[in-house]
Write a protein that holds these residues in place. Structure first.
Motif, PDB file in Angstrom:
ATOM      1  N   GLY A   1      39.176  28.521  37.566  1.00  0.00           N
ATOM      2  CA  GLY A   1      39.971  29.635  37.050  1.00  0.00           C
ATOM      3  C   GLY A   1      39.295  30.969  37.284  1.00  0.00           C
ATOM      4  N   PHE A   2      37.986  31.022  37.104  1.00  0.00           N
ATOM      5  CA  PHE A   2      37.257  32.267  37.345  1.00  0.00           C
ATOM      6  C   PHE A   2      37.278  32.638  38.822  1.00  0.00           C
ATOM      7  CE2 PHE A   2      33.186  34.459  38.248  1.00  0.00           C
ATOM      8  CZ  PHE A   2      33.408  35.618  37.522  1.00  0.00           C
ATOM      9  N   LEU A   3      37.120  31.641  39.701  1.00  0.00           N
ATOM     10  CA  LEU A   3      37.175  31.916  41.142  1.00  0.00           C
ATOM     11  C   LEU A   3      38.557  32.398  41.558  1.00  0.00           C
ATOM     12  CD1 LEU A   3      35.086  28.917  42.548  1.00  0.00           C
ATOM     13  CD2 LEU A   3      34.360  31.291  42.230  1.00  0.00           C
ATOM     14  N   VAL A   4      39.608  31.835  40.952  1.00  0.00           N
ATOM     15  CA  VAL A   4      40.971  32.286  41.252  1.00  0.00           C
ATOM     16  C   VAL A   4      41.139  33.753  40.853  1.00  0.00           C
ATOM     17  CG1 VAL A   4      43.389  32.040  40.552  1.00  0.00           C
ATOM     18  CG2 VAL A   4      42.049  30.028  41.157  1.00  0.00           C
ATOM     19  N   SER A   5      40.531  34.147  39.736  1.00  0.00           N
ATOM     20  CA  SER A   5      40.662  35.544  39.292  1.00  0.00           C
ATOM     21  C   SER A   5      39.978  36.517  40.247  1.00  0.00           C
ATOM     22  CB  SER A   5      40.069  35.703  37.889  1.00  0.00           C
ATOM     23  OG  SER A   5      38.653  35.578  37.901  1.00  0.00           O
ATOM     24  N   LEU A   6      39.073  36.023  41.094  1.00  0.00           N
ATOM     25  CA  LEU A   6      38.350  36.885  42.039  1.00  0.00           C
ATOM     26  C   LEU A   6      38.986  36.898  43.424  1.00  0.00           C
ATOM     27  CD1 LEU A   6      34.660  35.950  41.127  1.00  0.00           C
ATOM     28  CD2 LEU A   6      36.024  37.861  40.272  1.00  0.00           C
TER      29      LEU A   6
ATOM     30  N   SER B   1      36.728  40.046  44.867  1.00  0.00           N
ATOM     31  CA  SER B   1      37.349  41.273  44.378  1.00  0.00           C
ATOM     32  C   SER B   1      37.621  41.165  42.882  1.00  0.00           C
ATOM     33  CB  SER B   1      38.666  41.548  45.122  1.00  0.00           C
ATOM     34  OG  SER B   1      39.325  42.667  44.556  1.00  0.00           O
ATOM     35  N   PHE B   2      37.323  42.243  42.165  1.00  0.00           N
ATOM     36  CA  PHE B   2      37.605  42.313  40.730  1.00  0.00           C
ATOM     37  C   PHE B   2      38.858  43.143  40.456  1.00  0.00           C
ATOM     38  CE2 PHE B   2      33.157  41.162  40.809  1.00  0.00           C
ATOM     39  CZ  PHE B   2      33.030  40.286  39.737  1.00  0.00           C
ATOM     40  N   ASP B   3      39.711  43.298  41.494  1.00  0.00           N
ATOM     41  CA  ASP B   3      40.921  44.104  41.332  1.00  0.00           C
ATOM     42  C   ASP B   3      41.860  43.519  40.276  1.00  0.00           C
ATOM     43  OD1 ASP B   3      39.994  45.807  43.248  1.00  0.00           O
ATOM     44  OD2 ASP B   3      41.197  44.962  44.884  1.00  0.00           O
ATOM     45  N   SER B   4      41.885  42.190  40.157  1.00  0.00           N
ATOM     46  CA  SER B   4      42.789  41.570  39.187  1.00  0.00           C
ATOM     47  C   SER B   4      42.413  41.947  37.756  1.00  0.00           C
ATOM     48  CB  SER B   4      42.781  40.051  39.342  1.00  0.00           C
ATOM     49  OG  SER B   4      41.468  39.536  39.206  1.00  0.00           O
TER      50      SER B   4
END
Length: 280
Positions: free
Chosen positions: A31-36, A55-58
């Protein structure tokens, strides 16, 4: 002498622990990798678990996609905090009474508490809705606080009662010999020793209240300003697509209050506070 593990037993032990932790933590890591990941990478073929571009755009865009996300997080924290306070205030004297007193119907009541936990909240939605409407609690925080506390009190009584039964009765008797009342004994003698159990109950109640808000909010509330985090996360599900990366980012930000509470209270979870309380 304490037998030492052989080297292959140590390897097998740590391998088993690592395998268990992998299955427990794998969903959170994914889940954390998906958020990046950018949204386009989530549907690429072949699928890559490790983001090609980080990317931390999400974590920035999610506040724009759901403008009231911060309010939703605050509502969840506020509702869970009040539910926890209510449950602890009710459960502590109730658990002490069931742990120390023998009275008619005690076993029947405890059995009734277990029976209540067998019912899902969805089964009682219609009577609860009518009750909330008759009390004038619809579209308020209390519409989620009252049923939330009611469903969590029975299991909390069972848990804390078991812990209080481990506290030696000699402590109560010593307090009574000194002229202490039941209430004074509970407040001055039992509560300090039962604090680890109370904290465990509080943490489990807080987590349970944080997780069960969706169905109550969706049924008893129609005002956006009172909606908790689960409703805010549901907003990331659009008609055409689901914004998975922002949904995962919002989920991780949303669980931060729970993690902070656990970190703050974990020092109270040390067992054995009763050790040495009675002279041998």
């Amino acid at each position: 002498m304490i037998d030492r593990y052989k080297w292959y037993e140590v390897v097998a032990l740590y391998a088993g622990i690592a395998l268990f932790l992998f299955f427990v933590l794998a969903p959170f890591i994914e889940g954390f990798l998906v958020s990046l990941k950018p949204l386009s990478q989530l549907f690429s073929t072949p699928y890559s678990f490790i983001p090609k571009t980080w990317s931390f755009d999400s974590y920035v865009n999610m506040w724009t996609s759901v403008p009231m996300l911060g309010m939703h997080i605050f509502n969840s924290f506020f509702i869970s905090t009040l539910v926890t306070l209510i449950v602890v205030m009710v459960v502590v004297p109730a658990a002490y009474a069931f742990a120390r007193f023998s009275f008619a119907g005690a076993g029947l009541l405890l059995g009734g508490f277990l029976a209540v936990n067998m019912f899902s909240g969805a089964v009682l939605l219609i009577p609860l809705f009518r009750l909330m409407r008759s009390l004038g609690l619809l579209n308020t925080y209390w519409a989620m606080i009252v049923p939330g506390a009611a469903f969590l009190i029975p299991s909390s009584i069972w848990l804390l009662r078991t812990y209080m039964m481990r506290i030696p009765r000699e402590l109560d008797e010593a307090a009574w010999v000194d002229g202490a009342s039941r209430l004074y004994t509970l407040r001055r003698v039992i509560l300090p020793l039962a604090m680890p159990g109370i904290v465990v109950v509080a943490i489990m109640t807080f987590i349970g209240a944080y997780a069960q808000q969706f169905i109550f909010a969706l049924t008893f509330n129609s005002k956006t300003e009172f909606m908790p985090l689960p409703i805010g996360l549901f907003a990331f599900f659009g008609k055409q697509e689901v914004i998975w990366n922002e949904l995962m980012a919002a989920s991780f930000v949303g669980i931060l209050p729970v993690m902070i509470v656990i970190v703050i209270l974990q020092r109270y979870l040390v067992a054995g506070l009763t050790a040495g309380a009675i002279k041998q």
